[in-house]
Write an enzyme that holds these catalytic residues in place. Sequence first.
Site, mmCIF file in Angstrom:
data_model
loop_
_atom_site.group_PDB
_atom_site.id
_atom_site.type_symbol
_atom_site.label_atom_id
_atom_site.label_comp_id
_atom_site.label_asym_id
_atom_site.label_seq_id
_atom_site.Cartn_x
_atom_site.Cartn_y
_atom_site.Cartn_z
ATOM 1 N N ASP A 38 0.817 -1.218 0.000
ATOM 2 C CA ASP A 38 0.000 0.000 0.000
ATOM 3 C C ASP A 38 0.853 1.270 0.000
ATOM 4 O O ASP A 38 0.559 2.226 -0.699
ATOM 5 C CB ASP A 38 -0.919 0.022 1.227
ATOM 6 C CG ASP A 38 -2.061 -0.968 1.069
ATOM 7 O OD1 ASP A 38 -2.104 -1.637 0.014
ATOM 8 O OD2 ASP A 38 -2.887 -1.067 1.998
ATOM 9 N N TYR A 41 2.169 2.156 -3.344
ATOM 10 C CA TYR A 41 1.080 2.685 -4.180
ATOM 11 C C TYR A 41 0.811 4.150 -3.821
ATOM 12 O O TYR A 41 0.708 5.012 -4.695
ATOM 13 C CB TYR A 41 -0.172 1.836 -3.967
ATOM 14 C CG TYR A 41 -1.394 2.338 -4.706
ATOM 15 C CD1 TYR A 41 -1.655 1.938 -6.013
ATOM 16 C CD2 TYR A 41 -2.292 3.220 -4.092
ATOM 17 C CE1 TYR A 41 -2.769 2.406 -6.696
ATOM 18 C CE2 TYR A 41 -3.403 3.694 -4.768
ATOM 19 C CZ TYR A 41 -3.637 3.278 -6.058
ATOM 20 O OH TYR A 41 -4.735 3.737 -6.738
ATOM 21 N N SER A 87 -36.111 -5.062 -16.860
ATOM 22 C CA SER A 87 -35.766 -5.912 -15.718
ATOM 23 C C SER A 87 -35.986 -7.367 -16.126
ATOM 24 O O SER A 87 -36.277 -7.645 -17.285
ATOM 25 C CB SER A 87 -36.553 -5.515 -14.485
ATOM 26 O OG SER A 87 -37.897 -5.551 -14.776
ATOM 27 N N LEU A 88 -35.872 -8.271 -15.193
ATOM 28 C CA LEU A 88 -35.975 -9.691 -15.538
ATOM 29 C C LEU A 88 -37.243 -10.279 -14.949
ATOM 30 O O LEU A 88 -37.683 -9.859 -13.879
ATOM 31 C CB LEU A 88 -34.784 -10.455 -14.950
ATOM 32 C CG LEU A 88 -33.412 -10.125 -15.529
ATOM 33 C CD1 LEU A 88 -32.320 -10.758 -14.684
ATOM 34 C CD2 LEU A 88 -33.315 -10.615 -16.958
ATOM 35 N N LYS A 119 -27.022 -13.415 -9.502
ATOM 36 C CA LYS A 119 -27.807 -12.178 -9.589
ATOM 37 C C LYS A 119 -27.364 -11.292 -8.425
ATOM 38 O O LYS A 119 -27.716 -11.542 -7.273
ATOM 39 C CB LYS A 119 -29.301 -12.485 -9.512
ATOM 40 C CG LYS A 119 -30.147 -11.261 -9.698
ATOM 41 C CD LYS A 119 -31.585 -11.643 -9.957
ATOM 42 C CE LYS A 119 -32.409 -10.434 -10.330
ATOM 43 N NZ LYS A 119 -32.476 -9.429 -9.291
ATOM 44 N N LYS A 290 -29.387 -16.917 -18.966
ATOM 45 C CA LYS A 290 -29.500 -16.139 -20.208
ATOM 46 C C LYS A 290 -29.164 -17.013 -21.408
ATOM 47 O O LYS A 290 -28.188 -17.771 -21.344
ATOM 48 C CB LYS A 290 -28.495 -14.984 -20.203
ATOM 49 C CG LYS A 290 -28.565 -14.068 -19.012
ATOM 50 C CD LYS A 290 -27.410 -13.077 -19.020
ATOM 51 C CE LYS A 290 -27.599 -12.077 -17.890
ATOM 52 N NZ LYS A 290 -26.469 -11.151 -17.751
ATOM 53 N N CYS A 408 -69.377 -9.345 7.089
ATOM 54 C CA CYS A 408 -68.228 -8.477 6.819
ATOM 55 C C CYS A 408 -67.986 -7.555 8.021
ATOM 56 O O CYS A 408 -68.901 -6.842 8.436
ATOM 57 C CB CYS A 408 -68.490 -7.654 5.561
ATOM 58 S SG CYS A 408 -67.214 -6.409 5.266
ATOM 59 N N CYS A 411 -68.856 -3.805 6.740
ATOM 60 C CA CYS A 411 -70.172 -3.270 6.384
ATOM 61 C C CYS A 411 -71.321 -4.140 6.887
ATOM 62 O O CYS A 411 -72.486 -3.797 6.699
ATOM 63 C CB CYS A 411 -70.276 -3.078 4.865
ATOM 64 S SG CYS A 411 -70.407 -4.617 3.957
HETATM 65 S S1 IVH Z 1 -28.959 -9.058 -16.914
HETATM 66 C C1 IVH Z 1 -32.749 -6.949 -19.237
HETATM 67 N N1 IVH Z 1 -27.374 -10.095 -15.146
HETATM 68 O O1 IVH Z 1 -31.151 -7.653 -11.847
HETATM 69 C C2 IVH Z 1 -32.081 -6.956 -17.941
HETATM 70 N N2 IVH Z 1 -28.948 -8.478 -14.388
HETATM 71 O O2 IVH Z 1 -34.166 -7.907 -12.140
HETATM 72 C C3 IVH Z 1 -30.843 -7.777 -18.070
HETATM 73 N N3 IVH Z 1 -28.821 -7.987 -12.016
HETATM 74 O O3 IVH Z 1 -31.925 -4.797 -13.696
HETATM 75 C C4 IVH Z 1 -30.172 -7.823 -16.809
HETATM 76 N N4 IVH Z 1 -27.162 -9.352 -11.559
HETATM 77 O O4 IVH Z 1 -29.913 -4.717 -12.147
HETATM 78 C C5 IVH Z 1 -28.381 -9.229 -15.354
HETATM 79 N N5 IVH Z 1 -25.893 -11.111 -13.703
HETATM 80 C C6 IVH Z 1 -26.864 -10.234 -13.912
HETATM 81 C C7 IVH Z 1 -27.422 -9.465 -12.879
HETATM 82 C C8 IVH Z 1 -28.471 -8.599 -13.160
HETATM 83 C C9 IVH Z 1 -28.004 -8.458 -11.062
HETATM 84 C C10 IVH Z 1 -29.908 -7.011 -11.802
HETATM 85 C C11 IVH Z 1 -29.984 -5.926 -12.835
HETATM 86 C C12 IVH Z 1 -31.341 -6.028 -13.449
HETATM 87 C C13 IVH Z 1 -32.087 -6.771 -12.395
HETATM 88 C C14 IVH Z 1 -33.230 -7.513 -13.041
#
Ligand code: IVH
Length: 668
Positions: A38, A41, A87-88, A119, A290, A408, A411
């Site tokens: 450290d 650095y 989102s997923l 995730k 995915k 109820c 009511c």
């Molecule tokens: S792919 C179309 N990969 O989870 C969205 N998301 O519920 C594709 N997240 O908004 C997202 N780890 O913020 C992806 N390995 C991962 C992830 C991830 C966390 C979050 C991300 C996303 C949310 C979906």
Amino acid sequence: MDRDNISNDIAKRVEELRDEIRRHDYNYYVLDSPIIEDFEYDKLLRQLQQLEEAYPKLVTSDSPTQRVGGGVMNEFSPIAHATPMLSLSNAFNGGELKAFDRRIAQSLNDEYEYIVEPKIDGLSVSLEYIDGIFSRGATRGDGTVGEDITLNLKTIRSIPLRLREPHTLIVRGEVYLPKDAFLELNKRRKDEGQALFANPRNAAAGSLRQLDPNITAARPLDIFIFSIESIEGKDFKTHSQTLKFLASQNFKVVPIVAITKTMDEIISICETWIEKRLELDYDIDGMVIKVDSFAQRNILGSTTRSPRWSIAFKFPAEQKETKIEDIVIQVGRTGVLTPTAVLTPIFVAGSTVGRATLHNEDYIKEKDIRVGDTVIIQKAGDIIPEVVKALKDKRTGDERIFTMPTHCPECGADVVRLEGEAASRCTGNACPAQIRRLLIHFASRDAMDIDGMGPAIIDQLLANNLISDAADIYSLKYDELIGLERMGEKSVNNLLDAIEASKDRGLDRLLFALGIPLVGVRVAGILADHFQDIDKIIDAKEAELLKIDEIGEKIAYGVISYFREEQNLELIERFKNAGLRLSVKEDKVVGESLAGLRFVITGRLSRFTRKEIKSEIENRGGRILSNVSGNVDYIIVGESPGSKLTRAEELGLKILDEDALEGMLTRT
Ligand code: IVH
């Protein structure tokens, strides 16, 4: 030597120092394997700082010295995402993963391969690089517009300020706070008498939303990058290729847990990780599955909410033990009576829980749950608390068996339970509890999002007979509202503006807001995507509904029964007359000329309706706000402007009349 006349040697030394520091940052923060001490650095960094102080002309935005600093901000400016941040969709068990796999198999002719990743339980952000230099970064926001948090992101050491090669690209990732840093932060806050963060995710969110980047810099946030949103001049075939490329550019990339063709293998991986996740030094709340090939992702496509080529397996909820002190009845917006356990408060999955749903009469009987029982509770989908089971060997004999009321509690009307149904329902046509709950739901954030119309206001409106159903909201007048408790001129105007703004929420929100049985946010979105217009949904036959992916018999029945009711059709007619938009919004993006600008409207306009102005401005990337504040850039002023104009003048905001507005729109 003249300080403006910098010798090549000095410029070269500065670059060398930067390269060396970048390399050490990468080793330390991305690879987690430092190769120097450290203090060595720190010495390098100090040398660079001294040279930059002596020769300020040499300072560049991507210099390692530029991670911390930058002034305190007043606000975060909006940034429109080039492509929406979706989102997923979630799976909670193996069966749901298999169903996902079947849908994929049906759509793809060729073989396909899945990537499995953890995730990360943090916050989604996007990072933009121009010619290899980090230029700006934003939060997800509502998916379309996020907030500019560039200065805060720069403090995250695993975000490279300069890439290995001069690429222009946008990547997305998840910012998180490691578990040990979270514990340390909370310990410090406790010592200082500050409120504690509930979990690492909240702590990360709080840290990213600091207006003073120095505070963010003191929190060791980290990031995993999980995708490339766009890149100039490169064409990847698979997700795994992009992750490799991102790693080669010095990003800290989400780890690949598996690449496999079989869902059985994925299910067993997900099950293993339920326990294994506890060994990680960061929180994960599930696994993401995915499809690897981009060509196949294109075939599968996306809904407005989430891609069809990916799913998140969510880990089972955390469970805790507590006691049922009482069982009370809640009457829902569809008249369903839900028995609810009143619990000895307990902290579970990030918050304190005092009540938990017992679902229905059968659930209580099957699980033999009694008042006074010690029980196990959990949060379904990590949100809604529920009682999982009673611990019978902890009984003392003082426990009381619960029976469903025959009338109820709100009511007094008869309670019935139809054959084949688990739910008991209040038969009262005008049960006040049902009406109240429906109205609260209608105005809530995911529904029509009427800012300021919460339960307290709704209670007042009902008590004063100003509304008796949702359509009445749209004929509320200033004079009716001004006398209500805590409703001064400003609050009334704000509320009326919020009601007006809600007219444009669109079909999916309205469908959800109506409270049709089984039509939640997701189903409402699916119906809106498919039919595009309310009249087409009203006319839809069961067979047509059943053809839609994810719409089963129960939902179809719920939708058809809802629109068969004369009373409900009348309600829709009244929404139409009030000017609500009952179709899907067309995405007519005209440009970005007003990106980031915020407008407020006051007074009567002659050439535009408020709705028109709103879409003209939004289509150019601007936003309409209801209140005047220092965050607003322009106030649009019509005839007989209200107090907003005075306030805007006090704040020195720029004022636009209709001519000026028109000029601004035609120029751009
Ligand atoms: S792919 C179309 N990969 O989870 C969205 N998301 O519920 C594709 N997240 O908004 C997202 N780890 O913020 C992806 N390995 C991962 C992830 C991830 C966390 C979050 C991300 C996303 C949310 C979906």
